[in-house]
Design a protein around this motif. Sequence first.
Motif, PDB file in Angstrom:
ATOM      1  N   TRP A 195       4.834  -0.140  -0.024  1.00 45.90           N
ATOM      2  CA  TRP A 195       3.433   0.038  -0.384  1.00 45.90           C
ATOM      3  C   TRP A 195       3.318   0.532  -1.822  1.00 45.90           C
ATOM      4  CZ3 TRP A 195       1.230  -2.809   2.784  1.00 45.90           C
ATOM      5  CH2 TRP A 195       1.532  -2.805   4.143  1.00 45.90           C
ATOM      6  N   THR A 249       3.253   0.629  -5.851  1.00 49.21           N
ATOM      7  CA  THR A 249       2.790  -0.275  -6.894  1.00 49.21           C
ATOM      8  C   THR A 249       3.401   0.164  -8.212  1.00 49.21           C
ATOM      9  OG1 THR A 249       0.834   1.056  -7.320  1.00 49.21           O
ATOM     10  CG2 THR A 249       0.599  -0.731  -5.729  1.00 49.21           C
ATOM     11  N   ASP A 300       2.768  -6.737  -6.758  1.00 49.33           N
ATOM     12  CA  ASP A 300       3.281  -6.040  -5.577  1.00 49.33           C
ATOM     13  C   ASP A 300       2.889  -6.786  -4.295  1.00 49.33           C
ATOM     14  OD1 ASP A 300       0.669  -4.952  -4.608  1.00 49.33           O
ATOM     15  OD2 ASP A 300       0.771  -3.838  -6.490  1.00 49.33           O
ATOM     16  N   MET A 301       3.391  -6.290  -3.172  1.00 48.74           N
ATOM     17  CA  MET A 301       3.199  -6.926  -1.878  1.00 48.74           C
ATOM     18  C   MET A 301       1.714  -7.057  -1.527  1.00 48.74           C
ATOM     19  SD  MET A 301       4.936  -5.750   1.694  1.00 48.74           S
ATOM     20  CE  MET A 301       3.858  -4.363   1.976  1.00 48.74           C
ATOM     21  N   LYS A 302       0.922  -6.025  -1.761  1.00 50.45           N
ATOM     22  CA  LYS A 302      -0.505  -6.084  -1.448  1.00 50.45           C
ATOM     23  C   LYS A 302      -1.215  -7.116  -2.325  1.00 50.45           C
ATOM     24  CE  LYS A 302      -4.796  -3.460  -1.168  1.00 50.45           C
ATOM     25  NZ  LYS A 302      -5.551  -4.606  -1.585  1.00 50.45           N
ATOM     26  N   ALA A 303      -0.840  -7.197  -3.599  1.00 51.81           N
ATOM     27  CA  ALA A 303      -1.457  -8.180  -4.503  1.00 51.81           C
ATOM     28  C   ALA A 303      -1.164  -9.602  -4.038  1.00 51.81           C
ATOM     29  CB  ALA A 303      -0.968  -7.963  -5.933  1.00 51.81           C
ATOM     30  N   PHE A 332      -0.553 -10.499  -0.888  1.00 58.32           N
ATOM     31  CA  PHE A 332      -1.368 -10.688   0.308  1.00 58.32           C
ATOM     32  C   PHE A 332      -2.817 -10.999  -0.074  1.00 58.32           C
ATOM     33  CE2 PHE A 332      -4.095  -9.089   3.737  1.00 58.32           C
ATOM     34  CZ  PHE A 332      -3.630  -9.879   4.780  1.00 58.32           C
ATOM     35  N   ASP A 333      -3.358 -10.276  -1.054  1.00 56.03           N
ATOM     36  CA  ASP A 333      -4.730 -10.513  -1.507  1.00 56.03           C
ATOM     37  C   ASP A 333      -4.898 -11.925  -2.059  1.00 56.03           C
ATOM     38  OD1 ASP A 333      -5.378  -7.951  -0.742  1.00 56.03           O
ATOM     39  OD2 ASP A 333      -5.303  -7.124  -2.783  1.00 56.03           O
TER      40      ASP A 333
END
Length: 164
Positions: free
Chosen positions: A93, A95, A101-104, A106-107
């Motif tokens: 998680w 950044t 990153d992983m969340k970016a 996914f977005d």
Amino acid sequence: MATINANTVAIYVDAAAGSFSTNPAETSTATPALKPVLYSSSASITVNNATYETNYKKATASVSDAAPSLAPTRAYNVGTTTTSISLEGMASWATLSNTMDMKAIFDEVIGKAQVTVCWASTDTNGSAYGGKGFFTSFEISSGVDDFATFSAQIELTGDPEVVA
């Protein structure tokens, strides 16, 4: 024998979908600002050419009293090129500025927006391979007593580009 050290290779992504003209791994002033995927452990690019078969009859010329004949013939040709870029990494998680990153990622998958992406090495003699496309899949997986990992796939919309 010259080889590419896998530790120098990464997938670089620009969410603004700009065109790239310099290898982002070799310069911090690359245009657009392609960002390396954070905690990436594997990066690959696959380029496939579809082939098609054509069957036809080849006519031979008539000779003296013999009529022309038709000989069955088969030929192959190359059709559409498809390119996919795959990446894997350690799930986190965390950044870090100037990285994807992983969340970016996914977005970008759920946002369905076009991105510019390339496979590149920091090797100064290397080339970058990529183009514009869409994230088509994203997965986070984990096993008991193991690190969680993520993977993603990008399909390019046109032929891949090479930037030296």
